[in-house]
Design an enzyme around this catalytic site. Structure first.
Site, PDB file in Angstrom:
ATOM      1  N   THR A 263      53.224  27.328 -31.640  1.00 22.52           N
ATOM      2  CA  THR A 263      53.087  26.585 -30.592  1.00 22.52           C
ATOM      3  C   THR A 263      53.770  25.201 -30.452  1.00 22.52           C
ATOM      4  O   THR A 263      53.869  24.796 -32.330  1.00 22.52           O
ATOM      5  CB  THR A 263      51.410  26.069 -30.474  1.00 22.52           C
ATOM      6  OG1 THR A 263      51.254  26.873 -29.837  1.00 22.52           O
ATOM      7  CG2 THR A 263      51.581  24.705 -29.580  1.00 22.52           C
ATOM      8  N   PHE A 265      54.566  20.750 -29.892  1.00 17.84           N
ATOM      9  CA  PHE A 265      54.321  20.088 -30.372  1.00 17.84           C
ATOM     10  C   PHE A 265      55.397  19.137 -29.861  1.00 17.84           C
ATOM     11  O   PHE A 265      56.014  18.541 -30.685  1.00 17.84           O
ATOM     12  CB  PHE A 265      52.935  19.283 -31.603  1.00 17.84           C
ATOM     13  CG  PHE A 265      51.242  20.353 -31.249  1.00 17.84           C
ATOM     14  CD1 PHE A 265      50.279  20.345 -30.485  1.00 17.84           C
ATOM     15  CD2 PHE A 265      51.861  21.489 -32.173  1.00 17.84           C
ATOM     16  CE1 PHE A 265      49.481  21.325 -30.913  1.00 17.84           C
ATOM     17  CE2 PHE A 265      50.934  22.775 -31.956  1.00 17.84           C
ATOM     18  CZ  PHE A 265      49.432  22.259 -31.364  1.00 17.84           C
TER      19      PHE A 265
END
Length: 363
Positions: A263, A265
Site C-alpha cells: 500500500t 501512502f
C-alpha cells in the site's frame, strides 16, 4: 581437561565480545548525542518548518547506499529514522493524523516514516484525517492512496481535489495480512472481521481454509482486532501491531493472496518539499471531450523527456468534465524538464492542479 580448556576459551571469547559491544555502545551514544547537538543548533538557526522531508530522504538514501551489512537496508533505515525523529523532537514534537484506531496499517505507516518521537492522532475517517491537518490540529496527515492489489483509494483522490494541503512525502508499506484470534483453533472460527480491502486481499486463503466462516467488513483492521478480542468464535485479519495492541494470537501469518501486496501512502502538509535528487510530482488534470485530447496533454511530457509512473482516470463529480486524470511524474516540479512540461500543460488542460512534489519512498 581438553573440554574444560575449550569451555574456558568459549567463555573468554564471549566476555571479550561483550566488552567490545559495551565499548561500542558508549561510542554510539556519544556520537548520537553529538549529532543531536548539531541538529538542535541547526533547528534554532533555520526559518520555516522544522521537518524537511527532502533532507531526511537524502540522509536515508546516503546511509542505505553506504550499508555493507550485515544489517538489512530496512533495518539501517529504521535506525536512522529513529535517530532523526528523536533529534527533531528536541526542536518540535510533530503531530500526525492518520486513519485509526491505533494498530491500523496507516498507524504503522506513520511510525515507519516519522519514527516513534511524534504525537499521533487517530481519526475515524479519511475526511477527518484531512480536516485535522487542514485546521492545524496536526502538523501532517498520512493517507492511503493506492494498493497494488485493490487499486486506488477513491476517497483520498476525491479530497485531494479540494484540499489546500500538498504532498510532501510518500510511504510504501509491504502489507502482511495475518489471521488473529484469542485462544481459538482454526476450525473454531465462525466469523472473520476486517476492512473490506483486506478481506479482498485474502479471498483465496479464506476460501481454502475458512470456507464457511462469515466475512464481516468493518471500518478498519484495528476495529476488526478489537471485535475479535471481545467476541467468542471471532477472528480478525490485521497486522502484527494490532495483535500486540489487542492481545491476540497470530493463528496464521502472511495470508494475503499476492506476495508483494503493498500500500502506498501520501504524507500531506501545509508547506512544499524541496528537491531531494530523487523525487516525484503528482497532479490531476481534465481533458476536453474530443478526439486526441489526452494525447495533446501527454505530448509535452514525452517531448521534454519526463517519465510518467502512473496515469489513472476517475469520473469527475463536478459535472464540468467527464473524467479527471491523476498523473505521477518522475522528478521535482523545479527540475527544468518537468517545469517546462508543466508550463505547456497549464496552457492546454481545462483544469490542472499540482498535488505536490516530494521525495520518493526510501527503504
Amino acid at each position: 581437561m581438553m573440554a574444560n580448556d575449550e569451555n574456558r576459551d568459549d567463555r573468554d571469547e564471549l566476555t571479550r565480545r561483550r566488552a567490545a559491544i559495551d565499548a561500542l555502545d558508549r561510542r554510539i551514544l556519544e556520537i548520537v548525542s553529538e549529532r543531536a547537538v548539531h541538529a538542535h543548533a541547526i533547528g534554532l538557526s533555520k526559518s520555516g518548518p522544522a521537518y524537511r522531508p527532502e533532507r531526511e530522504a537524502e540522509v536515508l538514501r546516503r546511509v542505505v547506499e553506504a550499508n555493507n551489512g550485515p544489517l538489512s537496508n530496512d533495518a539501517v533505515a529504521g535506525i536512522f529514522r529513529a535517530i532523526m525523529s528523536a533529534c527533531l523532537a528536541l526542536e518540535q514534537k510533530l503531530s500526525v493524523a492518520y486513519l485509526g484506531p491505533a494498530g491500523t496499517y496507516s498507524h504503522v505507516a506513520v511510525t515507519r516514516h516519522f519514527g516513534e518521537s511524534v504525537a499521533t492522532e487517530p481519526c475515524v475517517s479519511i475526511d477527518e484525517v484531512f480536516r485535522a491537518a487542514e485546521a492545524g490540529r496536526c502538523d501532517y496527515a498520512v493517507v492511503p492512496v493506492e494498493n497494488s492489489t485493490e487499486g486506488a483509494v477513491g476517497r483520498t483522490l476525491d479530497l485531494m481535489l479540494q484540499t489546500p494541503l500538498t504532498i510532501v512525502g510518500e510511504i510504501k508499506l509491504r502489507i502482511r495480512q495475518n489471521l488473529l484470534a484469542r485462544d481459538l483453533a482454526l476450525h473454531e472460527i465462525t466469523r472473520v472481521y476486517s476492512h473490506a480491502q483486506s478481506l479482498a486481499q485474502c479471498v483465496q486463503w479464506l476460501a481454502q481454509h475458512l470456507p464457511t466462516a462469515a466475512r464481516v467488513a468493518v471500518a478498519s483492521n484495528a476495529e476488526a482486532a478489537r471485535l475479535a478480542a471481545s467476541e467468542a468464535g471471532a477472528a480478525a485479519i490485521a497486522g502484527e501491531a494490532a495483535a500486540v495492541i489487542y492481545g491476540l494470537d497470530v493463528i496464521a501469518a502472511h495470508i494475503e493472496d499476492e506476495p508483494n501486496n503493498t500500500t502506498r501512502f501520501w504524507v500531506l502538509g501545509r508547506h512544499a518539499a524541496g528537491p531531494s535528487g530523487k523525487d516525484e510530482t503528482s497532479l490531476v488534470m481534465s481533458a476536453k471531450n474530443q478526439p486526441g485530447a489526452i494525447h495533446a496533454l501527454l505530448e509535452p511530457f514525452a517531448r521534454h523527456g519526463v517519465s510518467m509512473s502512473r496515469l489513472e482516470s476517475r469520473p469527475s463529480r463536478t459535472g464540468l468534465w467527464e473524467y479527471l486524470f491523476f498523473v505521477d511524474l518522475e522528478g521535482h516540479r523545479s527540475d527544468a524538464a518537468v517545469a517546462a512540461a508543466l508550463a505547456e500543460l497549464k496552457q492546454r488542460a481545462p483544469f490542472l492542479k499540482l498535488l505536490g512534489s516530494y521525495p520518493t519512498a526510501v527503504a
